[in-house]
Structures are given as structure tokens and as C-alpha cells.
Design an enzyme around this catalytic site. Structure first.
Site, PDB file in Angstrom:
ATOM      1  N   SER A 161       0.765  -1.615  -0.123  1.00 17.02           N
ATOM      2  CA  SER A 161       0.280  -0.152  -0.280  1.00 17.02           C
ATOM      3  C   SER A 161       1.121   1.489  -0.170  1.00 17.02           C
ATOM      4  O   SER A 161       2.014   1.816  -1.459  1.00 17.02           O
ATOM      5  CB  SER A 161      -1.180  -0.582   1.164  1.00 17.02           C
ATOM      6  OG  SER A 161      -2.060   0.635   1.123  1.00 17.02           O
ATOM      7  N   ASP A 257      -9.316  -5.019  -4.911  1.00 16.89           N
ATOM      8  CA  ASP A 257      -8.929  -4.214  -4.587  1.00 16.89           C
ATOM      9  C   ASP A 257      -9.036  -2.825  -4.906  1.00 16.89           C
ATOM     10  O   ASP A 257      -9.095  -2.693  -6.533  1.00 16.89           O
ATOM     11  CB  ASP A 257      -7.537  -4.199  -4.172  1.00 16.89           C
ATOM     12  CG  ASP A 257      -6.765  -2.678  -3.671  1.00 16.89           C
ATOM     13  OD1 ASP A 257      -7.405  -1.968  -3.959  1.00 16.89           O
ATOM     14  OD2 ASP A 257      -5.471  -3.236  -3.896  1.00 16.89           O
ATOM     15  N   HIS A 289      -7.607  -4.957  -0.923  1.00 13.52           N
ATOM     16  CA  HIS A 289      -6.657  -5.049  -0.016  1.00 13.52           C
ATOM     17  C   HIS A 289      -5.454  -5.767   0.600  1.00 13.52           C
ATOM     18  O   HIS A 289      -6.023  -5.862   1.765  1.00 13.52           O
ATOM     19  CB  HIS A 289      -7.323  -3.522  -0.385  1.00 13.52           C
ATOM     20  CG  HIS A 289      -5.246  -2.210   0.172  1.00 13.52           C
ATOM     21  ND1 HIS A 289      -4.584  -2.858  -0.771  1.00 13.52           N
ATOM     22  CD2 HIS A 289      -4.973  -1.675   0.742  1.00 13.52           C
ATOM     23  CE1 HIS A 289      -3.702  -1.541  -0.776  1.00 13.52           C
ATOM     24  NE2 HIS A 289      -4.011  -1.188   0.586  1.00 13.52           N
TER      25      HIS A 289
END
Length: 314
Positions: A161, A257, A289
Site C-alpha cells: 500500500s 482492491d 487490499h
């Protein structure tokens, strides 16, 4: 009223009008230790007392018992630049497993968080730890584990991320300084842009600066003039993106995601940039995610970890 919310960026963080900051996730920590399950040993180091910059080192059980030195992975945790730490149980468990499975040394960077320390603090801290690690390449650095156990010809970067975003930028800065990494792994990287791509904004959803990734970016980098088209969050707007200091890139995306299309787009951007390395995208079907952090024993997570280990040990 003092308890009025100024900005609600759930599920990560809330900012109140009285200046109070409430982190909704990522506040738990665990100590460095010898992990009984994997045999991985971890230890914390302070890099800069002035800024409290620190990191956690992981060394697999095999270290010292084999003649060949270990690859080194510098890891940057996720959390939208504003939550989580290198000492979180989620990351501690994940990196114990990765160190054991891939048989690698790992440095997990505990960079400063926004909004108390807005960007570029996280980038600066991450670069400082990376350079601190490389200072051991002559076996004369301050940490004996790194001096004696690491092969500095096999250095990788990885992050998930926001950490994937950081890994990209550290690799880019390495390229500018003539440092050649073995490879980088960007896991569900936090990239964005004003113009929607792929499925962004479809089915009535918002996109660009009005979508959650765009609002979060403004929160963690309030001095940015270009919003979601800042080159720090949108690599396609960076004319120097082709100067990446590595020859191999693995981009990991997850089917469910909302950042998935940005991962695929990153591959296109690199290929058009003049960068002459090899980039591959690995998509995990049916997952969201950073699924591997929250369900590490699932079949998809086990396969995912094996793919990362394979990339590092090629």
C-alpha cells in the site's frame, strides 16, 4: 465543541477540531523477539535519536549455520502514511514468516506518520534507513548482524500500500544516486490520479481527488499543489520515472482492491518510460487490499508468499 470531527478518514484515522488525532487501526505493538514458530530472531535499532527514527531487523534461523550470506529486504509498512508501525503484530508476524520462507534478512522501517509529520517525512525517513543499511556493505557498520550476515549485492525493497509507494520512490532515488538494487516488490501499491482508469469511478463511485485515495493523499501531503496528479502519488506524471534503480520489478495486485488498476497501469508507465528492466504483475483473484496480512493462512496468502519468495531468490 472540542469533540467535533474536522476530518473523518475512516477506517484509518479521524482528526478533531481541537487537534486530537484518533487512529482507528494499527496502534497495537509487539516486542522484538525470537519467534518460536519460525526461529526468526528480531531486534530493534534506533537510526536517528533526534527524529526517533528506528527499524526492526529480522534474521532467519539459518543465519550463521550456512556459508553463503543472505539477501537483504528493506521493507516499508502500509497504512496510508498515517497509521501502523514496524512494530505492529500484523507486520511482525508477516515478516517473521517472510524471513523464514525466503531465507532473507529484513529491515522493517518505522517511519514517521502524518498528520503530525506530513510528507515528505516518510520518504526522508525511509531513505535514511536504506542508506544506513548500505553503510554496512564494507562490514564496518554499527550493526553486527548486517556486517556479518548480509550479501549487499542482493538488496531488495518491498512494501504494501503506502509502503509500496515508498519502495518505488526509494528505488527511484537510488537510481539517481547510481545505486543498483536487485529488485523491488510493490504489494497493492498506493498510487492514484485525477483521471479515472479501469473501473475507477464506475457504478456511481467517485474518482480522482474526490475518492478516498485522493482525499487521504491531501490529508497526508497538504502542501501538494497537484493533488492526485502529484508525481509522488501518480508515477505517470513523473518525467524521471524511467530512472528506477533496479532491473526487476514485481507488482502485486488483488482483484477486489480499488487500487488494482493503478498497479497494472504502473507496469505500462514503466514500459513506456525508457526503463530497460523487467516488470511483472501478479494478480490474486477473489481477494481485496492486503488480504495476506489479515488472513495469512489462507490458500491464496500462502501462494502469494511463495511468489514473493521466488522473486527474491531467482
Amino acid at each position: 465543541m472540542d469533540n467535533e470531527i474536522a476530518q473523518d478518514l475512516s477506517p484509518l484515522i479521524k482528526l478533531y477540531k481541537n487537534g486530537q488525532i484518533e487512529r482507528l487501526v494499527g496502534t497495537a505493538t509487539v516486542s522484538a523477539s525470537l519467534d518460536p514458530e519460525t526461529g526468526v530472531n528480531s531486534n530493534d535499532v534506533v537510526i536517528s535519536p533526534e527524529t526517533t527514527l528506528s527499524a526492526r531487523l529480522y534474521i532467519p534461523k539459518s543465519a550463521g549455520s550456512i556459508q553463503t550470506k543472505l539477501p537483504l529486504l528493506v521493507y516499508f509498512h502500509g497504512g496510508g502514511f498515517c497509521v501502523e508501525t514496524a512494530f505492529s503484530p500484523v507486520y511482525h508476524n508477516h515478516l517473521n514468516s517472510l524471513s523464514s520462507q525466503a531465507n532473507i534478512a529484513i529491515i522493517s522501517v518505522n517511519y514517521r506518520l502524518a498528520p503530525e509529520h506530513p510528507l515528505p517525512a516518510a520518504y526522508d525517513d525511509s531513505w535514511a534507513v536504506f542508506k544506513w543499511a548500505l553503510a554496512h556493505s564494507n562490514a564496518k557498520g554499527p550493526n553486527e548482524w548486517l556486517n556479518s550476515l548480509v550479501d549487499f549485492g542482493r538488496v531488495f525493497l518491498a512494501g504494501d500500500s503506502a509502503g509500496g509507494n515508498i519502495a518505488h520512490h526509494v528505488a527511484l532515488r537510488a537510481g539517481f544516486e547510481g545505486i543498483n538494487l536487485r529488485g523491488i516488490v510493490l504489494i497493492h501499491p498506493y498510487f492514484w490520479g485525477k483521471e479515472p482508469i479501469g473501473d475507477e469511478g464506475k457504478d456511481g463511485g467517485s474518482s480522482g481527488d474526490e475518492a478516498y485515495p485522493g482525499m487521504l493523499w491531501k490529508f497526508v501531503n497538504p502542501s501538494s499543489n497537484n493533488g492526485s496528479d502529484d508525481p509522488l502519488i501518480n508515477p505517470s506524471k513523473d518525467p524521471n520515472v524511467g530512472k528506477l534503480g533496479c532491473g526487476r520489478v514485481m507488482v502485486c495486485v488483488a482483484e477486489k482492491d480499488g487500487l488494482k488498476d493503478r498497479g497494472w497501469f504502473y507496469k505500462e508507465v514503466l514500459k513506456k518510460s525508457g526503463w530497460d528492466g523487467c516488470v511483472e504483475v501478479v494478480e490474486t483473484k477473489g481477494e481485496g487490499h492486503v488480504f495476506h496480512l489479515f488472513n495469512p493462512n489462507s490458500a491464496n496468502a500462502v501462494e502469494f508468499m511463495a511468489q514473493i519468495s521466488s522473486f527474491i531468490n531467482q
